[in-house]
Design an enzyme around this catalytic site. Structure first.
Site, short mmCIF file in Angstrom:
data_model
loop_
_atom_site.label_atom_id
_atom_site.label_comp_id
_atom_site.label_asym_id
_atom_site.label_seq_id
_atom_site.Cartn_x
_atom_site.Cartn_y
_atom_site.Cartn_z
N GLU A 156 0.83 -1.22 0.00
CA GLU A 156 0.00 0.00 0.00
C GLU A 156 0.86 1.26 0.00
OE1 GLU A 156 -3.68 2.20 2.40
OE2 GLU A 156 -2.54 0.62 3.40
N LYS A 179 -2.67 -2.00 -2.92
CA LYS A 179 -3.72 -1.12 -2.41
C LYS A 179 -3.29 0.31 -2.70
CE LYS A 179 -6.58 0.05 1.59
NZ LYS A 179 -7.15 -0.42 2.88
#
Length: 296
Positions: free
Chosen positions: A175, A212
């Site tokens: 992420e 992400k």
């Protein structure tokens, strides 16, 4: 790695719920839920209250494996029980794949980015995650400016740790969040995409990761990443957008599904009746599911 869970994340229709607020973000999450700081007197009581909140969400009939593919947990949530079962087991029984946040927060900003703080106990945490039947992990960095060296450092750090996680047969979610309020957000996203592509192309055929990412400024800017053979799934964080705004932006991106936190729980309150709570959660789940599955 659990093959049925792997297939659900790769091919399933739905989204991933993020229930992993921790540390400094916990008081804010509780306050937004209607639990003020003066209602608990120490950290233990605070984490008891947040587990009550997460238990209420997870046990709700609105929190179903029919629409929710997976859920990202905070470490304490993994180690606690819901209705006599460890949280990951309870989720798995509902058909929801469990993930664990493993980062220790963000370092100070340097070169336009915030790297992750060192994760000194990663091996021990991954060992416990395996015991608790956790399918995957998640770790977050933040990009504030389109600084090429800073963004490269973020991606290099993420993939270095991701390879350690893969070695334990756990699926890493990488992420590298781009701050939605930053100037030149689109430029940061272009640099980020190119750096991620370089790392993906260096992975072996038995190494897969998840990503992400912030919803891109330009629709379908991450199409190459979504279609890359080493990427199991690409999910999007809400990043501070309202749920309605995040959903609208998400619908413009083919193949991108949600992994929302604040946007999922925004209308939930500790003082709601069970009926009110379940209706509010179902409304949120329905709208996020629709944005993840039905594209413009």
């Amino acid at each position: 790695m659990n093959n049925s869970q792997f297939d659900k994340i790769k091919n399933g229709k739905g989204f991933i719920a993020a229930l992993d607020q921790s540390g400094g973000s916990t008081p804010k999450a509780l306050a937004e839920y209607g639990v003020p700081e003066n209602s608990y007197s120490n950290e233990d009581e605070m984490f008891d209250r947040v587990h009550q909140m997460r238990t209420r969400i997870i046990t709700s009939p609105a929190f179903s494996g029919d629409q929710i593919l997976g859920a990202i947990l905070f470490e304490q949530t993994m180690d606690r029980e819901i209705e006599g079962k460890y949280t990951a087991d309870f989720l798995a029984d509902k058909g929801i794949v469990p993930f664990l946040k493993v980062d220790k927060g963000l370092a100070d900003q340097e070169n336009g980015v915030q790297l992750m703080k060192p994760i000194h106990d990663l091996d021990e945490t991954l060992g416990r995650a395996t015991e608790r039947k956790i399918f995957g992990t998640k770790m977050r960095s933040v990009i504030h400016e389109p600084n090429p060296s800073g963004i490269k450092a973020v991606v290099d750090q993420q993939f270095e740790i991701a390879k350690r996680i893969l070695a334990t047969d756990i699926m890493p979610i990488i992420e590298p969040e781009v701050n939605i309020h930053s100037e030149n957000k689109e430029k940061s996203e272009e640099i980020l995409r190119d750096e991620i592509m370089k790392q993906l192309n260096d992975l072996s055929e038995d190494q897969n990761v998840m990503l992400k990412l912030s919803i891109p400024t330009r629709a379908n800017a991450y199409k190459e990443l979504i279609e890359h053979p080493r990427v199991l799934r690409v999910v999007a964080l809400s990043g501070g957008y309202s749920r309605d705004e995040a959903n609208e932006k998400l619908k413009e991106n083919d193949g991108l599904i949600a992994s929302f936190s604040r946007a999922l729980a925004a209308d939930l309150n500790a003082n709601q009746s069970e009926e009110e709570f379940n209706e509010a959660l179902q409304s949120a789940v329905d709208s996020i599911y629709d944005a993840s599955v039905n594209k413009k």
